[in-house]
Design an enzyme around this catalytic site. Structure first.
Site, PDB file in Angstrom:
ATOM      1  N   HIS A 126       1.585   2.815   6.167  1.00 54.01           N
ATOM      2  CA  HIS A 126       0.310   3.482   6.461  1.00 54.01           C
ATOM      3  C   HIS A 126       0.373   4.212   7.802  1.00 54.01           C
ATOM      4  O   HIS A 126       0.549   3.603   8.847  1.00 54.01           O
ATOM      5  CB  HIS A 126      -0.829   2.464   6.470  1.00 54.01           C
ATOM      6  N   HIS A 157       1.422   5.143  -3.040  1.00 54.39           N
ATOM      7  CA  HIS A 157       2.017   3.855  -3.359  1.00 54.39           C
ATOM      8  C   HIS A 157       1.070   3.031  -4.224  1.00 54.39           C
ATOM      9  O   HIS A 157      -0.085   3.375  -4.415  1.00 54.39           O
ATOM     10  CB  HIS A 157       2.434   3.099  -2.097  1.00 54.39           C
ATOM     11  N   CYS A 163      -8.047  -6.822  -1.660  1.00 54.76           N
ATOM     12  CA  CYS A 163      -7.137  -5.714  -1.976  1.00 54.76           C
ATOM     13  C   CYS A 163      -5.726  -6.144  -1.611  1.00 54.76           C
ATOM     14  O   CYS A 163      -5.538  -7.088  -0.859  1.00 54.76           O
ATOM     15  CB  CYS A 163      -7.481  -4.480  -1.155  1.00 54.76           C
ATOM     16  N   HIS A 216      -1.146  -5.159  -2.247  1.00 53.90           N
ATOM     17  CA  HIS A 216      -0.034  -4.411  -2.818  1.00 53.90           C
ATOM     18  C   HIS A 216       0.849  -5.367  -3.599  1.00 53.90           C
ATOM     19  O   HIS A 216       1.217  -6.422  -3.071  1.00 53.90           O
ATOM     20  CB  HIS A 216       0.801  -3.772  -1.711  1.00 53.90           C
ATOM     21  N   GLU A 226      -5.404 -14.721   0.882  1.00 49.38           N
ATOM     22  CA  GLU A 226      -6.481 -14.200   1.723  1.00 49.38           C
ATOM     23  C   GLU A 226      -7.725 -15.068   1.717  1.00 49.38           C
ATOM     24  O   GLU A 226      -8.405 -15.187   2.729  1.00 49.38           O
ATOM     25  CB  GLU A 226      -6.883 -12.786   1.277  1.00 49.38           C
ATOM     26  N   GLU A 268      -4.880   6.141   3.765  1.00 49.37           N
ATOM     27  CA  GLU A 268      -4.611   5.306   2.585  1.00 49.37           C
ATOM     28  C   GLU A 268      -4.383   6.289   1.444  1.00 49.37           C
ATOM     29  O   GLU A 268      -5.138   7.261   1.299  1.00 49.37           O
ATOM     30  CB  GLU A 268      -5.806   4.417   2.242  1.00 49.37           C
ATOM     31  N   GLU A 308      -3.351   5.644  -2.509  1.00 50.82           N
ATOM     32  CA  GLU A 308      -2.956   4.592  -3.434  1.00 50.82           C
ATOM     33  C   GLU A 308      -3.408   4.826  -4.868  1.00 50.82           C
ATOM     34  O   GLU A 308      -4.545   5.236  -5.104  1.00 50.82           O
ATOM     35  CB  GLU A 308      -3.542   3.247  -2.970  1.00 50.82           C
TER      36      GLU A 308
END
Length: 185
Positions: A25, A32, A67, A69, A87, A114, A116
C-alpha cells in the site's frame, strides 16, 4: 516468522505475482486480492469496527466487521475465518459470499491508495468479540438502518452498502464462479 504476502492481480482478476503486505500500500498500490466481511448476529445487527489508530491505511475509521488479504493459494472463505479469529477472536458459524465482483480504489488524503478486488461475505455469529488492539480500537453492534445512515465509514464500506440495499438476512448469495480467477482456488 514468514513474511505475509498479498496476491497481485491483472485487470481480469488473474494472479500475476505476490508482494509483501507491509509494502503493497502506497501512492501506486497495485491491484491485489482482498476481502470484506460483515458479521451479523441472531438479531440481524451488524458488527461495526473502528480500525486501530496506528494502522497504515485508514487509521481510526469505522468500517465493516473485518477486512483482509488471503495468503497465496488460500481459499477466500478460509482467509475470512482466519482474519476473524486473528482480529476479533470470532469463530464464524457460517461464511457466505454476497458480492463476488466487488472492486474498489480509494485514496487517503496522504496519497496512500487501496486498489482491491475485494469479494464481500456475510458471517453469522453472536457474542462479544475480543478485538486484537493492533487491529481494532473499538466496536459496536448496530441495527441495519443505523449502519446505512452513517456517512463516517471507510470508502469501501460505503460503496459496499450502496450495493447491499436489503437487510443482511435478505442479501442474496453470490456465485463463486463470479469470484476473481485468483480467488477460485
Amino acid at each position: 516468522m514468514t513474511e505475509e504476502r498479498v496476491v497481485l492481480l491483472d485487470e481480469r482478476g488473474h494472479a500475476i505475482g505476490t508482494e509483501p503486505k507491509a509494502t503493497v500500500h502506497h501512492a501506486a498500490t497495485p491491484l491485489h486480492l482482498a476481502f470484506s466481511s460483515y458479521v451479523v448476529d441472531a438479531a440481524g445487527r451488524v458488527l461495526l469496527t473502528r480500525r486501530a489508530l496506528d494502522k497504515p491505511t485508514w487509521p481510526g475509521i469505522w468500517t465493516n466487521s473485518c477486512c483482509g488479504h488471503p495468503l497465496p493459494d488460500e481459499p477466500l472463505e478460509q482467509a475470512v475465518r482466519r482474519r476473524l479469529s486473528d482480529e476479533l477472536g470470532i469463530t464464524a458459524a457460517s461464511v457466505e459470499l454476497v458480492l463476488p465482483k466487488f472492486w474498489y480504489r480509494a485514496e487517503m488524503p496522504n496519497g496512500i491508495v487501496e486498489n482491491e478486488m475485494c469479494p464481500v461475505y456475510r458471517v453469522r455469529w453472536t457474542g462479544d468479540p475480543t478485538p486484537a488492539p493492533s487491529e481494532v480500537v473499538d466496536y459496536r453492534w448496530v441495527e441495519w438502518d443505523e449502519l446505512r445512515a452513517r456517512a463516517d465509514l471507510s470508502p469501501w464500506c460505503l460503496e459496499q452498502l450502496a450495493q447491499l440495499t436489503a437487510a443482511p438476512d435478505d442479501w442474496p448469495l453470490g456465485d463463486s464462479a463470479d469470484l476473481p480467477a485468483a480467488a477460485q482456488v
